[in-house]
Design a protein around this motif. Structure first.
Motif, mmCIF file in Angstrom:
data_model
loop_
_atom_site.group_PDB
_atom_site.id
_atom_site.type_symbol
_atom_site.label_atom_id
_atom_site.label_comp_id
_atom_site.label_asym_id
_atom_site.label_seq_id
_atom_site.Cartn_x
_atom_site.Cartn_y
_atom_site.Cartn_z
ATOM 1 N N ARG A 89 1.220 -1.376 0.247
ATOM 2 C CA ARG A 89 0.276 0.252 -0.319
ATOM 3 C C ARG A 89 0.972 1.261 0.093
ATOM 4 N NH1 ARG A 89 -2.979 1.060 4.432
ATOM 5 N NH2 ARG A 89 -2.777 -1.100 5.781
ATOM 6 N N ALA A 90 1.870 1.297 1.025
ATOM 7 C CA ALA A 90 2.903 2.160 1.148
ATOM 8 C C ALA A 90 3.521 2.664 -0.536
ATOM 9 C CB ALA A 90 3.557 2.243 2.349
ATOM 10 N N LEU A 91 3.976 1.509 -1.168
ATOM 11 C CA LEU A 91 4.484 1.013 -2.742
ATOM 12 C C LEU A 91 4.010 1.965 -3.322
ATOM 13 C CD1 LEU A 91 6.853 -1.409 -2.654
ATOM 14 C CD2 LEU A 91 7.373 1.037 -2.777
ATOM 15 N N ALA A 92 2.365 1.688 -3.487
ATOM 16 C CA ALA A 92 0.915 2.386 -4.794
ATOM 17 C C ALA A 92 0.772 3.897 -4.166
ATOM 18 C CB ALA A 92 -0.550 1.300 -3.931
ATOM 19 N N MET A 93 1.216 3.980 -3.283
ATOM 20 C CA MET A 93 0.442 5.381 -2.331
ATOM 21 C C MET A 93 1.635 6.525 -3.363
ATOM 22 S SD MET A 93 0.292 7.593 0.861
ATOM 23 C CE MET A 93 -0.244 8.760 0.598
ATOM 24 N N ALA A 94 2.784 6.167 -3.381
ATOM 25 C CA ALA A 94 3.790 6.717 -3.535
ATOM 26 C C ALA A 94 4.159 6.699 -4.804
ATOM 27 C CB ALA A 94 5.414 5.895 -3.191
ATOM 28 N N GLY A 95 3.790 5.459 -5.798
ATOM 29 C CA GLY A 95 4.134 5.669 -7.364
ATOM 30 C C GLY A 95 5.673 4.995 -7.336
ATOM 31 N N VAL A 96 6.071 4.412 -6.297
ATOM 32 C CA VAL A 96 6.766 4.053 -7.346
ATOM 33 C C VAL A 96 7.247 2.036 -6.852
ATOM 34 C CG1 VAL A 96 8.414 6.032 -5.750
ATOM 35 C CG2 VAL A 96 7.975 3.672 -4.511
ATOM 36 N N ASN A 97 8.347 1.471 -7.605
ATOM 37 C CA ASN A 97 8.851 0.501 -7.279
ATOM 38 C C ASN A 97 10.344 0.047 -6.337
ATOM 39 O OD1 ASN A 97 6.802 -0.887 -9.356
ATOM 40 N ND2 ASN A 97 8.245 0.173 -10.846
ATOM 41 N N LEU A 98 9.815 -1.392 -6.563
ATOM 42 C CA LEU A 98 11.187 -1.248 -5.136
ATOM 43 C C LEU A 98 12.432 -1.463 -5.707
ATOM 44 C CD1 LEU A 98 10.143 -4.531 -3.235
ATOM 45 C CD2 LEU A 98 10.006 -2.691 -1.963
ATOM 46 N N ALA A 99 12.399 -2.161 -6.819
ATOM 47 C CA ALA A 99 14.443 -1.586 -8.070
ATOM 48 C C ALA A 99 14.246 0.100 -7.718
ATOM 49 C CB ALA A 99 13.375 -1.743 -9.479
ATOM 50 N N ASP A 100 13.450 0.957 -7.681
ATOM 51 C CA ASP A 100 13.969 2.598 -7.470
ATOM 52 C C ASP A 100 14.353 2.676 -6.070
ATOM 53 O OD1 ASP A 100 13.094 3.053 -9.747
ATOM 54 O OD2 ASP A 100 10.096 2.622 -8.942
ATOM 55 N N ILE A 101 14.289 2.078 -5.208
ATOM 56 C CA ILE A 101 14.922 1.876 -3.947
ATOM 57 C C ILE A 101 16.258 3.033 -3.976
ATOM 58 C CG2 ILE A 101 14.411 1.836 -1.278
ATOM 59 C CD1 ILE A 101 11.956 2.679 -2.666
ATOM 60 N N ASP A 102 17.129 3.137 -2.768
ATOM 61 C CA ASP A 102 18.371 3.677 -2.655
ATOM 62 C C ASP A 102 18.878 2.622 -1.460
ATOM 63 O OD1 ASP A 102 18.684 4.551 -5.823
ATOM 64 O OD2 ASP A 102 17.915 7.068 -4.573
ATOM 65 N N VAL A 103 17.897 3.153 -0.454
ATOM 66 C CA VAL A 103 18.513 3.260 1.071
ATOM 67 C C VAL A 103 17.012 2.443 1.683
ATOM 68 C CG1 VAL A 103 18.062 5.109 1.751
ATOM 69 C CG2 VAL A 103 19.453 3.670 3.022
ATOM 70 N N VAL A 104 17.083 1.463 2.599
ATOM 71 C CA VAL A 104 16.743 0.494 3.120
ATOM 72 C C VAL A 104 16.745 0.462 5.309
ATOM 73 C CG1 VAL A 104 14.992 -1.842 3.349
ATOM 74 C CG2 VAL A 104 15.820 -1.174 1.414
ATOM 75 N N GLN A 105 15.549 0.785 5.246
ATOM 76 C CA GLN A 105 16.089 1.063 7.061
ATOM 77 C C GLN A 105 14.802 0.197 7.374
ATOM 78 O OE1 GLN A 105 18.466 2.938 8.487
ATOM 79 N NE2 GLN A 105 18.484 4.038 6.156
ATOM 80 N N LEU A 106 15.660 -1.371 8.483
ATOM 81 C CA LEU A 106 14.272 -1.657 8.583
ATOM 82 C C LEU A 106 14.067 -1.890 10.402
ATOM 83 C CD1 LEU A 106 14.707 -4.719 6.039
ATOM 84 C CD2 LEU A 106 12.413 -2.752 5.924
ATOM 85 N N TYR A 107 12.900 -2.247 11.080
ATOM 86 C CA TYR A 107 13.038 -2.385 12.602
ATOM 87 C C TYR A 107 13.846 -3.493 12.626
ATOM 88 C CZ TYR A 107 11.275 -1.283 17.042
ATOM 89 O OH TYR A 107 11.317 -1.090 17.985
ATOM 90 N N ASP A 108 14.640 -4.226 13.071
ATOM 91 C CA ASP A 108 15.692 -5.104 13.495
ATOM 92 C C ASP A 108 15.335 -5.293 14.637
ATOM 93 O OD1 ASP A 108 17.617 -2.778 13.702
ATOM 94 O OD2 ASP A 108 19.220 -3.958 13.138
ATOM 95 N N ALA A 109 14.593 -5.335 15.449
ATOM 96 C CA ALA A 109 14.476 -5.655 17.102
ATOM 97 C C ALA A 109 15.821 -7.088 16.770
ATOM 98 C CB ALA A 109 13.512 -5.805 17.709
ATOM 99 N N PHE A 110 15.628 -8.178 15.906
ATOM 100 C CA PHE A 110 16.233 -9.464 16.496
ATOM 101 C C PHE A 110 16.880 -9.552 14.371
ATOM 102 C CE2 PHE A 110 12.847 -9.362 19.399
ATOM 103 C CZ PHE A 110 14.189 -9.267 20.148
ATOM 104 N N THR A 111 17.707 -10.077 14.300
ATOM 105 C CA THR A 111 18.217 -10.379 13.624
ATOM 106 C C THR A 111 16.785 -11.457 12.304
ATOM 107 O OG1 THR A 111 18.883 -12.294 13.580
ATOM 108 C CG2 THR A 111 20.889 -10.907 13.569
ATOM 109 N N ILE A 112 16.155 -11.985 12.772
ATOM 110 C CA ILE A 112 14.967 -12.706 11.535
ATOM 111 C C ILE A 112 13.985 -11.659 11.130
ATOM 112 C CG2 ILE A 112 13.394 -12.993 14.408
ATOM 113 C CD1 ILE A 112 13.901 -15.295 10.719
#
Length: 391
Positions: free
Chosen positions: A269-292
């Motif tokens: 839903r976030a990508l659809a609202m933004a009108g972009v694809n994952l291939a366009d993403i330059d940097v990613v911040q993910l909630y890493d409370a644990f490695t999994i």
């Protein structure tokens, strides 16, 4: 009903601030929250008198917005205090956008502070208190080690179902540490190897201490304004292009599939609202409370297929110099983790898109995906941020 796409880029983050990172001994969580808030407002070139919207919450208080309002001396026309755990401060984005676009307010301060490391009433006591307020009847009778038992269960299931290895999970911790070594704010900067992660003290099989996030103090804040105003302010605006939140469960035992989270929905839903694809993403911040977490979110957000996360992160793929920059501040695993970490994901993304990250700066970063998690793989919130060039 209007598509949320009409709000794409209508609001921008104009300022960010942090305080009390690591150990804030001698300060309360309200005090370091206020320090971060003042810095974020000043970073935007505004004053506290300009703030007429407030979004905040805390795991230590059910009515947290009221003491924060009082302490900061605000009279907000818009208040958002939904508590969804660590994803809350990303989930606060969309309600704030709607409030700004409706004219309900003109500047929203989103803020958080925690002294879980240094406070006398610390993490263990906080977990016990939350259990009383947040009963989980299918799990609490068995006395799990909250929350790591739940995440260990998800990790064990992923290993069983897809052949994921301890070494692959360790790659995630090592990558986070390598980013942290480039970040002067990071708490843990000592060298870390895959063997160090695997041989560290086991906490909840298959997760060792180095598979687990830090326990730190810290406060963070950011300021949202309408984009036309942001362009007249002090700092380079970072635009909110997409925002979505999804919740499928509270208890991990209620998940339909222990290896698939509601990030599948929030990400799409976030990508659809933004009108972009994952291939366009330059940097990613993910909630890493644990490695999994990192592995599951890479899969659920679509960076790789389900079950292929382990292979995806091998050979330093998400470390400095890898093919996908992930958690460039060192993440919750090596930078900091003051209870609810989501606001710091967004702050790091803003810094990257502004070009403020010095040695860890991702060259040419224009689009960032930020993803927050709350509870035990319970609430998921995804945001897409971009520079002026992405509008």
């Amino acid at each position: 009903m209007k598509s949320l796409g009409v709000f794409r880029g209508s609001v921008a983050i104009a300022g960010v601030g942090v305080a009390g990172l690591g150990d804030a001994s001698g300060y309360t969580e309200t005090e370091i929250l206020a320090q971060a808030a003042v810095r974020a407002v000043a970073d935007a070139g505004l004053t506290m008198q300009d703030i007429d919207g407030l979004a905040t919450c805390s795991s230590s208080a059910t009515m947290w917005a009221m003491p924060v309002t009082e302490y900061l001396g605000l009279r907000p026309r818009f208040i958002e205090s939904t508590m969804l755990g660590g994803s809350s401060f990303l989930a606060h984005l969309l309600p704030s956008i709607l409030a700004l676009e409706s004219g309900q307010c003109n500047a929203v301060l989103v803020c958080y502070g925690s002294t879980q490391r240094s406070a006398t009433f610390g993490r263990k006591e906080g977990v016990k208190a939350r259990m009383l307020l947040d009963p989980q009847p299918f799990e609490q009778p068995y006395s799990p080690i909250a929350p790591i038992t739940s995440y260990a269960l998800a990790a064990a299931r992923h290993m069983h179902e897809y052949g994921t290895t301890r070494s692959q999970l360790a790659e995630i911790a090592v990558a986070a540490r390598q980013w942290a070594q480039l970040n002067p704010e990071a708490i843990m900067r000592e060298p870390l190897s895959i063997e160090d992660v695997i041989n560290a003290r086991m906490v909840s099989d298959p997760l060792s201490t180095r598979d687990c996030c830090l326990v730190t103090d810290g406060a963070g804040a950011y300021v949202l304004v309408r984009s036309d105003r942001a362009r007249t302010l002090k700092r380079k605006p970072v635009y909110v292009l997409g925002s979505a939140t999804a919740v499928w469960n509270r208890q991990i035992s209620s998940m339909a599939d222990l290896t698939t989270t509601a990030a599948v929905e929030s990400g799409q839903r976030a990508l659809a609202m933004a009108g972009v694809n994952l291939a366009d993403i330059d940097v990613v911040q993910l909630y890493d409370a644990f490695t999994i977490n990192t592995l599951l979110f890479l899969e659920d957000l679509g960076f790789c297929k389900k079950g292929e996360g382990g292979a995806f992160v091998e050979n330093g793929a998400i470390a400095p110099g890898g093919r996908l920059p992930v958690n460039t501040n060192g993440g919750g695993l090596s930078c900091l983790h003051p209870g609810m970490y989501g606001i710091f994901l967004l702050i790091e993304a803003v810094r990257q898109l502004r070009g403020d990250c010095d040695l860890r700066q991702v060259d040419g970063a224009e689009l960032a995906l930020v993803h927050g998690n709350g509870g035990t793989l319970s609430s998921q919130s995804t945001a897409i941020l971009g520079t002026e060039a992405t509008l």
